[in-house]
Design a protein around this motif. Structure first.
Motif, PDB file in Angstrom:
ATOM      1  N   LEU A   1       0.733  -1.417  -0.060  1.00 58.05           N
ATOM      2  CA  LEU A   1       0.069  -0.143  -0.038  1.00 58.05           C
ATOM      3  C   LEU A   1       1.025   1.253   0.102  1.00 58.05           C
ATOM      4  O   LEU A   1       0.602   2.125  -0.651  1.00 58.05           O
ATOM      5  N   ALA A   2       1.899   1.253   0.818  1.00 59.72           N
ATOM      6  CA  ALA A   2       2.945   2.349   0.750  1.00 59.72           C
ATOM      7  C   ALA A   2       3.521   2.754  -0.703  1.00 59.72           C
ATOM      8  O   ALA A   2       3.820   3.843  -0.824  1.00 59.72           O
ATOM      9  N   ARG A   3       3.959   1.606  -1.109  1.00 66.99           N
ATOM     10  CA  ARG A   3       4.552   1.732  -2.511  1.00 66.99           C
ATOM     11  C   ARG A   3       3.388   2.172  -3.796  1.00 66.99           C
ATOM     12  O   ARG A   3       3.958   2.443  -4.830  1.00 66.99           O
ATOM     13  N   GLY A   4       2.233   2.287  -3.211  1.00 67.14           N
ATOM     14  CA  GLY A   4       1.082   2.477  -4.280  1.00 67.14           C
ATOM     15  C   GLY A   4       1.221   1.324  -5.402  1.00 67.14           C
ATOM     16  O   GLY A   4       0.948   1.522  -6.683  1.00 67.14           O
ATOM     17  N   SER A   5       1.152  -0.005  -4.909  1.00 64.63           N
ATOM     18  CA  SER A   5       1.259  -1.292  -6.059  1.00 64.63           C
ATOM     19  C   SER A   5      -0.115  -1.679  -6.290  1.00 64.63           C
ATOM     20  O   SER A   5      -1.007  -0.912  -5.790  1.00 64.63           O
ATOM     21  N   GLY A   6       0.065  -2.462  -7.154  1.00 61.66           N
ATOM     22  CA  GLY A   6      -1.399  -3.133  -7.812  1.00 61.66           C
ATOM     23  C   GLY A   6      -1.744  -4.249  -7.190  1.00 61.66           C
ATOM     24  O   GLY A   6      -1.152  -4.665  -6.155  1.00 61.66           O
ATOM     25  N   THR A   7      -2.751  -4.956  -7.798  1.00 58.60           N
ATOM     26  CA  THR A   7      -3.428  -6.273  -7.112  1.00 58.60           C
ATOM     27  C   THR A   7      -2.481  -7.193  -6.661  1.00 58.60           C
ATOM     28  O   THR A   7      -2.634  -7.736  -5.678  1.00 58.60           O
ATOM     29  N   ARG A   8      -1.443  -7.357  -7.773  1.00 60.97           N
ATOM     30  CA  ARG A   8      -0.641  -8.737  -7.439  1.00 60.97           C
ATOM     31  C   ARG A   8       0.166  -8.606  -6.202  1.00 60.97           C
ATOM     32  O   ARG A   8       0.357  -9.209  -5.309  1.00 60.97           O
ATOM     33  N   SER A   9       0.750  -7.203  -6.109  1.00 57.61           N
ATOM     34  CA  SER A   9       1.760  -6.710  -4.893  1.00 57.61           C
ATOM     35  C   SER A   9       0.532  -6.947  -3.662  1.00 57.61           C
ATOM     36  O   SER A   9       1.233  -7.318  -2.573  1.00 57.61           O
ATOM     37  N   LEU A  10      -0.557  -6.191  -3.731  1.00 57.19           N
ATOM     38  CA  LEU A  10      -1.260  -6.401  -2.498  1.00 57.19           C
ATOM     39  C   LEU A  10      -1.689  -7.716  -2.077  1.00 57.19           C
ATOM     40  O   LEU A  10      -2.262  -7.791  -0.969  1.00 57.19           O
TER      41      LEU A  10
END
Length: 339
Positions: free
Chosen positions: A136-145
């Protein structure tokens, strides 16, 4: 829990040649508790269980810590127990990522040498919650979350649904004396700050159950990501073509009309797949959005530079793609030759 997890992974116990499991153990509470749990099935003959200890050499006394961990694993009856000393290179990816890379290289080698059917990792629900917050802190997408997968290839994480205090209770009940990594409380590391400051603050401010809620979110997002990735792979195969008469493995075409017809969630994944096929690292959201802008046919036709010497651009009508044949109506992805 471990038995059911292994059965779900297709590793049935017993038989003339029981499956071989390798526990990746640092000597910390999570992996030591996992090794102790696996040793029960080893003694019963359900599985043959060994262990691998990776010494990154990043802290004073790391060799002694590794030797003590190996001794404890041997006392549990695990065999073989091997120690792998690695050198973490200085690189642009950061110390944690570099250590992770060489660690998995060592574990791959240990698994091959032991003939292991699976490598067991001791990640817990708390690790998953921390991973989601970092995404979340990196502003990542669905796969990362989606966080840490319970299974990736031969790597299995059977404790991913357990809280960290639960595995510490296993250690206490079995009179184990785990090693506590001092970097877990070092504020120099973002993960350590999430563990010691952010999650406790959220629990205090929003009430208990935050870690469990983040874990549930990761499981839901993992299902969504799996579905979208599957749809994107099928769509990419349908839209992908090669430049006529170019014969170049370093050039991929994607139909502009086909891309425009896709919802953004699929279109962005398809564009990332083209870059990945040419050997680029997964492009950032900003870079993918820049490639998408080419589809509006307003302003520049590119190129948009991606990672790994890969660029994307659209062909202007009547002008050939550099070093390629006419391919108007497509986005062109090219990898610059190293020659």
């Amino acid at each position: 829990m471990l038995r059911e997890f292994l059965l779900d992974a297709g590793l049935s116990p017993g038989g003339e040649a029981p499956p071989v499991l390798l526990v990746a153990c640092s000597g910390g509470p999570d992996s030591l508790a996992l090794a102790e749990t696996a040793s029960f099935f080893n003694r019963r003959g359900d599985y043959r269980v060994g262990a691998a200890v990776v010494d990154h050499g990043l802290q004073p006394g790391s060799a002694e810590v590794a030797a003590q961990a190996a001794q404890k694993l041997g006392a549990m009856g695990l065999h073989p127990v091997t120690i792998h000393r690695v050198r973490v290179p200085e690189s642009g990816m950061g110390p944690e990522a570099a250590a992770r890379s060489v660690r998995y290289e060592a574990l791959d080698a240990a698994a091959e040498a032991a003939g292991a059917d699976a490598v067991l990792l001791g990640h817990t629900l708390d690790d998953q919650a921390e991973q989601v917050l970092l995404g979340l802190a990196r502003g990542s997408g669905t796969r990362s979350l989606a966080g840490i997968p319970p299974r990736r290839g031969r790597y299995l994480r059977p404790f991913l649904g357990l809280r960290r205090d639960e595995v510490e209770e296993i250690c206490a009940a079995q009179d184990l004396d785990p090693w506590h990594d001092p970097t877990n409380a070092d504020p120099a590391y973002a993960r350590s700050r999430v563990r010691t400051e952010v999650l406790p603050f959220l629990e205090q401010a929003l009430g208990p159950g935050i870690a469990e809620a983040l874990y549930r979110s990761s499981r839901i997002l993992a299902q969504d990501a799996d579905y979208l990735d599957g749809q994107a792979a099928e769509t990419y195969a349908r839209l992908r073509s090669e430049a006529p008469d170019s014969g170049s493995p370093d050039e991929i075409l994607l139909s502009e009309d086909g891309l425009r017809a896709l919802p953004p969630a699929l279109r962005q994944r398809v564009l990332a797949l083209a870059a990945a096929e040419l050997g680029a690292a997964r492009p950032s959201w900003e870079r993918v959005r820049a490639v998408e802008a080419l589809l509006r046919r307003e302003g520049s036709a590119g190129p948009v530079q991606l990672v790994g010497k890969v660029s994307a651009y659209r062909q202007v009508r009547g002008k050939p793609v550099p070093q390629g044949a006419s391919s108007y109506g497509n986005l062109v992805f090219r990898k610059k030759s190293s020659a």
